[in-house]
Scaffold this motif. Structure first.
Motif, mmCIF file in Angstrom:
data_model
loop_
_atom_site.group_PDB
_atom_site.id
_atom_site.type_symbol
_atom_site.label_atom_id
_atom_site.label_comp_id
_atom_site.label_asym_id
_atom_site.label_seq_id
_atom_site.Cartn_x
_atom_site.Cartn_y
_atom_site.Cartn_z
ATOM 1 N N GLU A 107 0.841 -1.211 0.000
ATOM 2 C CA GLU A 107 0.000 0.000 0.000
ATOM 3 C C GLU A 107 0.869 1.251 0.000
ATOM 4 O OE1 GLU A 107 -0.855 -2.337 2.491
ATOM 5 O OE2 GLU A 107 -2.369 -3.125 1.120
ATOM 6 N N GLY A 108 0.323 2.327 -0.543
ATOM 7 C CA GLY A 108 1.027 3.620 -0.505
ATOM 8 C C GLY A 108 2.313 3.590 -1.304
ATOM 9 N N GLY A 127 -15.290 3.483 -4.563
ATOM 10 C CA GLY A 127 -14.319 3.314 -3.487
ATOM 11 C C GLY A 127 -13.094 4.185 -3.686
ATOM 12 N N GLU A 128 -12.639 4.307 -4.934
ATOM 13 C CA GLU A 128 -11.451 5.116 -5.220
ATOM 14 C C GLU A 128 -11.664 6.581 -4.820
ATOM 15 O OE1 GLU A 128 -8.803 3.134 -5.498
ATOM 16 O OE2 GLU A 128 -8.118 4.115 -7.335
ATOM 17 N N ARG A 129 -12.889 7.087 -5.064
ATOM 18 C CA ARG A 129 -13.176 8.492 -4.691
ATOM 19 C C ARG A 129 -13.156 8.655 -3.180
ATOM 20 N NH1 ARG A 129 -17.365 8.187 -8.314
ATOM 21 N NH2 ARG A 129 -16.551 8.650 -10.366
ATOM 22 N N GLU A 130 -13.682 7.641 -2.479
ATOM 23 C CA GLU A 130 -13.683 7.744 -1.010
ATOM 24 C C GLU A 130 -12.240 7.787 -0.483
ATOM 25 O OE1 GLU A 130 -16.346 5.036 1.030
ATOM 26 O OE2 GLU A 130 -15.363 5.461 2.951
ATOM 27 N N ILE A 131 -11.339 7.051 -1.123
ATOM 28 C CA ILE A 131 -9.952 7.009 -0.638
ATOM 29 C C ILE A 131 -9.134 8.220 -1.105
ATOM 30 C CG2 ILE A 131 -7.788 5.686 -0.654
ATOM 31 C CD1 ILE A 131 -9.449 3.171 -1.070
ATOM 32 N N HIS A 132 -9.228 8.539 -2.404
ATOM 33 C CA HIS A 132 -8.285 9.512 -2.975
ATOM 34 C C HIS A 132 -8.855 10.904 -3.206
ATOM 35 C CE1 HIS A 132 -5.579 6.190 -3.446
ATOM 36 N NE2 HIS A 132 -6.303 5.604 -4.381
ATOM 37 N N VAL A 134 10.750 -0.329 -8.675
ATOM 38 C CA VAL A 134 11.430 -0.389 -7.375
ATOM 39 C C VAL A 134 10.710 0.500 -6.370
ATOM 40 C CG1 VAL A 134 13.196 1.163 -8.340
ATOM 41 C CG2 VAL A 134 13.617 0.102 -6.169
ATOM 42 N N PHE A 135 10.424 -0.073 -5.216
ATOM 43 C CA PHE A 135 9.692 0.633 -4.158
ATOM 44 C C PHE A 135 10.713 1.334 -3.260
ATOM 45 C CE2 PHE A 135 7.079 -0.054 -0.043
ATOM 46 C CZ PHE A 135 6.601 1.246 -0.099
ATOM 47 N N SER A 136 10.517 2.641 -3.047
ATOM 48 C CA SER A 136 11.460 3.414 -2.214
ATOM 49 C C SER A 136 11.390 3.011 -0.746
ATOM 50 C CB SER A 136 11.155 4.910 -2.336
ATOM 51 O OG SER A 136 9.890 5.182 -1.742
ATOM 52 N N GLY A 137 10.287 2.345 -0.355
ATOM 53 C CA GLY A 137 10.099 1.977 1.052
ATOM 54 C C GLY A 137 9.339 3.054 1.811
ATOM 55 N N LYS A 138 9.138 4.214 1.160
ATOM 56 C CA LYS A 138 8.442 5.329 1.830
ATOM 57 C C LYS A 138 6.987 5.349 1.344
ATOM 58 C CE LYS A 138 8.994 10.331 2.239
ATOM 59 N NZ LYS A 138 9.679 11.489 1.677
ATOM 60 N N ARG A 139 6.042 5.174 2.284
ATOM 61 C CA ARG A 139 4.619 5.192 1.907
ATOM 62 C C ARG A 139 4.086 6.618 2.004
ATOM 63 N NH1 ARG A 139 3.267 -0.329 2.043
ATOM 64 N NH2 ARG A 139 4.963 -1.396 3.115
ATOM 65 N N ARG A 140 3.084 6.926 1.206
ATOM 66 C CA ARG A 140 2.485 8.262 1.257
ATOM 67 C C ARG A 140 1.052 8.220 0.785
ATOM 68 N NH1 ARG A 140 0.977 7.015 -2.471
ATOM 69 N NH2 ARG A 140 1.619 7.095 -4.607
ATOM 70 N N SER A 141 0.324 9.342 0.980
ATOM 71 C CA SER A 141 -1.090 9.360 0.607
ATOM 72 C C SER A 141 -1.275 10.045 -0.749
ATOM 73 C CB SER A 141 -1.873 10.084 1.701
ATOM 74 O OG SER A 141 -2.788 10.984 1.148
ATOM 75 N N GLY A 143 6.740 6.247 -2.440
ATOM 76 C CA GLY A 143 6.212 5.290 -3.419
ATOM 77 C C GLY A 143 7.321 4.705 -4.269
ATOM 78 N N SER A 144 7.069 4.544 -5.567
ATOM 79 C CA SER A 144 7.976 3.740 -6.399
ATOM 80 C C SER A 144 8.542 4.504 -7.585
ATOM 81 C CB SER A 144 7.230 2.508 -6.914
ATOM 82 O OG SER A 144 6.762 1.746 -5.839
ATOM 83 N N VAL A 145 9.546 3.866 -8.181
ATOM 84 C CA VAL A 145 10.184 4.362 -9.400
ATOM 85 C C VAL A 145 10.011 3.301 -10.478
ATOM 86 C CG1 VAL A 145 12.516 4.701 -10.387
ATOM 87 C CG2 VAL A 145 11.863 5.896 -8.283
ATOM 88 N N VAL A 146 9.753 3.767 -11.724
ATOM 89 C CA VAL A 146 9.682 2.829 -12.848
ATOM 90 C C VAL A 146 10.837 3.169 -13.792
ATOM 91 C CG1 VAL A 146 8.003 4.255 -14.159
ATOM 92 C CG2 VAL A 146 8.171 1.814 -14.620
ATOM 93 N N ALA A 147 11.441 2.137 -14.361
ATOM 94 C CA ALA A 147 12.607 2.361 -15.224
ATOM 95 C C ALA A 147 12.594 1.387 -16.392
ATOM 96 C CB ALA A 147 13.885 2.161 -14.401
ATOM 97 N N VAL A 148 13.331 1.749 -17.450
ATOM 98 C CA VAL A 148 13.576 0.796 -18.539
ATOM 99 C C VAL A 148 15.082 0.726 -18.760
ATOM 100 C CG1 VAL A 148 11.349 1.009 -19.698
ATOM 101 C CG2 VAL A 148 13.176 2.593 -20.301
ATOM 102 N N ALA A 149 15.542 -0.422 -19.226
ATOM 103 C CA ALA A 149 16.989 -0.644 -19.306
ATOM 104 C C ALA A 149 17.316 -1.529 -20.504
ATOM 105 C CB ALA A 149 17.456 -1.331 -18.018
#
Ligand code: PMV
Length: 309
Positions: free
Chosen positions: A89-90, A127-132, A171-178, A268-274
């Motif tokens: 999550e997050g 549900g998405e509107r209630e959360i975000h 890759v997930f930074s490990g830091k969750r956020r809203s 949250g996360s980073v997306v990359a291509v290589a």
């Protein structure tokens, strides 16, 4: 009788945040999934392997979704919903949309409703509107449809046809956020600099259309350049943070063609291509530094559901 559904998660490849304000964005379904099991019961209840019973209030939006479906199709909302998730999550990977889509799809299967993807998205958005607060709908669209989707609010989502399979590194930074507070932060930037923000929104839209072309053709080097450019634009509007910028730099130093934050940012996360030959060593380099990193082969199938008698 039990109905089961599994929905993919997602990564936004380009255009997050600006999509809320009318830009095209590009997103891909990811192979990590949320599984929902539903069966009739004497009361409505939702449990998740990711929430303790003390945190169960966080599952309230799911009840709203089931009740909205029950009202529209005149069935009893009393059912047991249980969720199992492979998606943190997050983390910017669409865990909530994936859960909503899986629940809608399982409930639809239990009641033989045969919903179209557009209806699955519509109910998931309750549900998405209630959360975000004010989400664009891109997460629910890609989790329902699967594959790679070009999305703009008010247009039918366009499924991209890829000439072959492609690989993303996540890759997930490990830091969750809203997501909600990040969306608010961007709305404040728009309020302060409306014409500057308008220009960036048009640029972000163009970036997504070009990214879609590059990805479809398999020009991963070209796509990488676009990802890095998009990260710089997202930093300009204040949705990156020091740990994400450092993570993007790290992925690039390990040999990626390009990288950016994905989703709401602020963590949250980073997306990359290589280059094909580098993916494995990039992922092990990231894991070696303690990050949760994985390789996603796309396209990935959308939500699927079945009955278990
Ligand atoms: O971080 P996530 O998975 O909640 O993605 C949010 C994407 C945004 O563009 C920031 C919001 C939206 O609804 O499009």
């Amino acid at each position: 009788m039990k109905a089961i559904a599994e929905a993919p998660s997602k990564a936004i490849i380009t255009g997050e945040h600006f999509v809320v304000h009318g830009a095209w964005a590009l997103a891909a379904a990811l192979p990590r999934r949320v599984r929902a099991e539903v069966s009739e019961s004497h009361r409505i209840s939702v449990t998740s392997d990711r929430f303790s019973s003390a945190e169960a209030h966080g599952l309230h939006p799911i009840i709203g979704v089931v009740e909205a479906m029950a009202k529209e199709f005149s069935f009893n909302a009393r059912m047991r919903v249980s969720l199992r998730s492979e998606v943190p999550e997050g983390a910017g990977l669409g865990s909530s949309a994936s859960a909503m889509v899986a629940v809608v799809s399982a409930v639809s299967r239990l009641h033989s409703l045969d919903l179209q993807p557009s209806d699955i998205i519509r109910f998931s958005m309750v549900g998405e509107r209630e959360i975000h607060g004010n989400p664009s709908g891109i997460d629910a669209a890609v989790c329902a449809m699967g594959g790679v989707v070009l999305f703009r609010p008010g247009n039918a989502p366009k499924r991209l046809s890829l000439e072959g399979r492609r690989t993303l590194i996540v890759v997930f930074s490990g830091k969750r956020r809203s997501t909600k507070s990040q969306i608010r932060r961007v709305a404040a930037v728009k309020g302060t600099f409306p014409s500057f923000f308008g220009g960036l929104t048009e640029a972000a839209s163009e970036v997504s259309l070009i990214a879609a072309e590059r990805l479809a053709k398999g020009d991963m080097k070209g796509l990488g350049r676009i990802l890095s450019f998009n990260h710089a634009v997202l930093s300009t509007i204040g949705v990156s943070c020091r740990s994400l910028d450092k993570l993007v730099d790290l992925v690039l130093s390990l040999g990626a063609y390009g990288a950016k934050l994905t989703g709401a940012g602020g963590g949250g996360s980073v997306v990359a291509v290589a280059p094909g030959g580098k993916e494995k060593s990039i992922i092990s380099g990231l894991r070696g530094r303690g990050f949760e990193a994985f390789r996603a082969e796309i396209p990935v199938e959308g939500v699927k559901s079945w009955l278990n008698r």
